[in-house]
Structure formats: structure tokens, C-alpha cells
Design a protein around this motif. Structure first.
Motif, PDB file in Angstrom:
ATOM      1  N   ILE A 175       9.557   7.680  -0.146  1.00  0.00           N
ATOM      2  CA  ILE A 175      10.485   6.848   0.617  1.00  0.00           C
ATOM      3  C   ILE A 175      11.049   5.738  -0.264  1.00  0.00           C
ATOM      4  N   GLN A 176      10.198   5.050  -0.987  1.00  0.00           N
ATOM      5  CA  GLN A 176      10.655   3.978  -1.862  1.00  0.00           C
ATOM      6  C   GLN A 176      11.641   4.505  -2.906  1.00  0.00           C
ATOM      7  N   GLY A 213       0.787  -1.223   0.000  1.00  0.00           N
ATOM      8  CA  GLY A 213       0.000   0.000   0.000  1.00  0.00           C
ATOM      9  C   GLY A 213       0.819   1.273   0.000  1.00  0.00           C
ATOM     10  N   GLN A 214       2.131   1.163  -0.084  1.00  0.00           N
ATOM     11  CA  GLN A 214       2.980   2.352  -0.001  1.00  0.00           C
ATOM     12  C   GLN A 214       3.155   3.086  -1.317  1.00  0.00           C
ATOM     13  N   ALA A 215       2.991   2.415  -2.431  1.00  0.00           N
ATOM     14  CA  ALA A 215       3.173   3.064  -3.739  1.00  0.00           C
ATOM     15  C   ALA A 215       2.134   4.166  -3.929  1.00  0.00           C
ATOM     16  N   ASN A 216       2.439   5.080  -4.820  1.00  0.00           N
ATOM     17  CA  ASN A 216       1.488   6.130  -5.179  1.00  0.00           C
ATOM     18  C   ASN A 216       0.288   5.516  -5.896  1.00  0.00           C
ATOM     19  N   ALA A 217      -0.793   6.252  -5.987  1.00  0.00           N
ATOM     20  CA  ALA A 217      -2.028   5.760  -6.597  1.00  0.00           C
ATOM     21  C   ALA A 217      -1.817   5.278  -8.036  1.00  0.00           C
ATOM     22  N   ALA A 272      10.588   3.462   8.207  1.00  0.00           N
ATOM     23  CA  ALA A 272      10.878   4.847   7.816  1.00  0.00           C
ATOM     24  C   ALA A 272       9.597   5.666   7.728  1.00  0.00           C
ATOM     25  N   ALA A 273       8.550   5.084   7.157  1.00  0.00           N
ATOM     26  CA  ALA A 273       7.269   5.800   7.056  1.00  0.00           C
ATOM     27  C   ALA A 273       6.733   6.157   8.439  1.00  0.00           C
TER      28      ALA A 273
END
Length: 160
Positions: A88-89, A77-81, A111-112
Motif C-alpha cells: 500500500i505504501q 507498523g505497516q512497513a515490511n520486516a 486503505a489497509a
């Protein structure tokens, strides 16, 4: 077996699990979210780190039934839409914060959590925050540089 329902990465998901099933196992085996890694099974390495109701949690120490009804964020769920890497990635990629990649999901999630609490951490604060995450490849400087960059700070500061 009880049914556990969680809001994972903004999507409601359910699984039938035994009462003893760890959250990491439910994510990987029952919900096919394999980005969260199992490293040590003893809460030492941090590869299994996810966010539960906004709090960083080592998912190898939490039962899936404890997460019933929770909001869970995983590395998926960390990637952009649009599917591109988030800040961060991208910083991990740009600043060589990964090598084999096994620890990377836990490091990114850690980190997030840090940057949410402390948007401009010092190198010492980053290193202190990462004490619960083990990387056997990088020597950590690339990871520290990546987190400094993701926070909008000069990476040169991390080298001082």
C-alpha cells in the motif's frame, strides 16, 4: 495515573496516562509514535486512524485506557520486516497518492482496513470508504489509483 499496556505493532508497550488522555496523545506523546497525526481533534479528518484489535479507529475519539490490553497497529507498523515500504505504501508513492503527506498515515491505515475487508474494491467502494478521511492536497484520484494498484487491479479501471 493508570498504566496502560498495549501490544503496538507486535511489541508490548506501556505508558502512565491520565484517565482523560486520548489514544492519539498517548501514542504520540507518551510512546513517541508520531506517525499518527492529529488533524482536527473532532473525528472529521481521519489523520489519526489506527487499528485497534483489527478494527479501524479514529484515535482522537478513543481514550487510551480503553485500549489497555489491545492490539494496536499504527503507521509505523505497516512497513515490511526489512523496513521497505509495504504494498500500500509503495502504491501511494508510485501513483502520487500523497503530496504534503499529512493525511497519508490515516489514508494508508484506512486503505489497509478496506483491503482486509474487500481485497478487490471498485472505485466507488474506495471513495465511499475514504469518506472519513480528508486530504486537502491531492484531489483524491491519486489515492484511489494507489488503492486500486495495491489491490492488484488495473489503475486504468479507476480512471473510467
Amino acid at each position: 495515573m493508570p498504566t496502560v499496556t498495549m501490544n503496538i505493532n507486535g511489541r508490548q508497550m506501556s505508558a502512565n496516562v491520565e484517565n482523560r488522555t486520548l489514544l492519539v496523545a498517548a501514542l504520540r506523546e507518551d510512546l513517541n509514535l508520531t506517525g499518527t497525526h492529529v488533524g482536527c481533534d473532532t473525528s472529521q479528518c481521519g489523520a489519526c486512524l489506527v487499528h485497534v484489535n483489527g478494527k479501524a479507529v479514529k484515535s482522537c475519539t478513543m481514550l487510551a485506557v480503553e485500549a489497555d490490553g489491545a492490539d494496536v497497529e499504527t503507521i509505523e507498523g505497516q512497513a515490511n520486516a526489512d523496513g521497505s515500504l509495504n504494498v500500500i505504501q509503495q502504491a501511494f508513492q508510485d501513483h502520487h497518492g500523497l503530496q504534503c503527506g499529512f493525511c497519508t498515515p490515516g489514508m494508508v491505515m484506512s486503505a489497509a482496513a478496506l483491503l482486509k475487508e474487500n481485497p478487490k474494491p471498485t472505485e466507488a467502494e474506495i471513495r465511499n470508504h475514504l469518506e472519513g478521511n480528508i486530504c486537502r492536497c491531492t484531489g483524491y484520484q491519486g489515492i484511489v489509483n494507489a488503492i486500486m494498484a495495491a489491490s492488484g487491479q488495473s489503475v486504468a479501471m479507476a480512471a473510467e
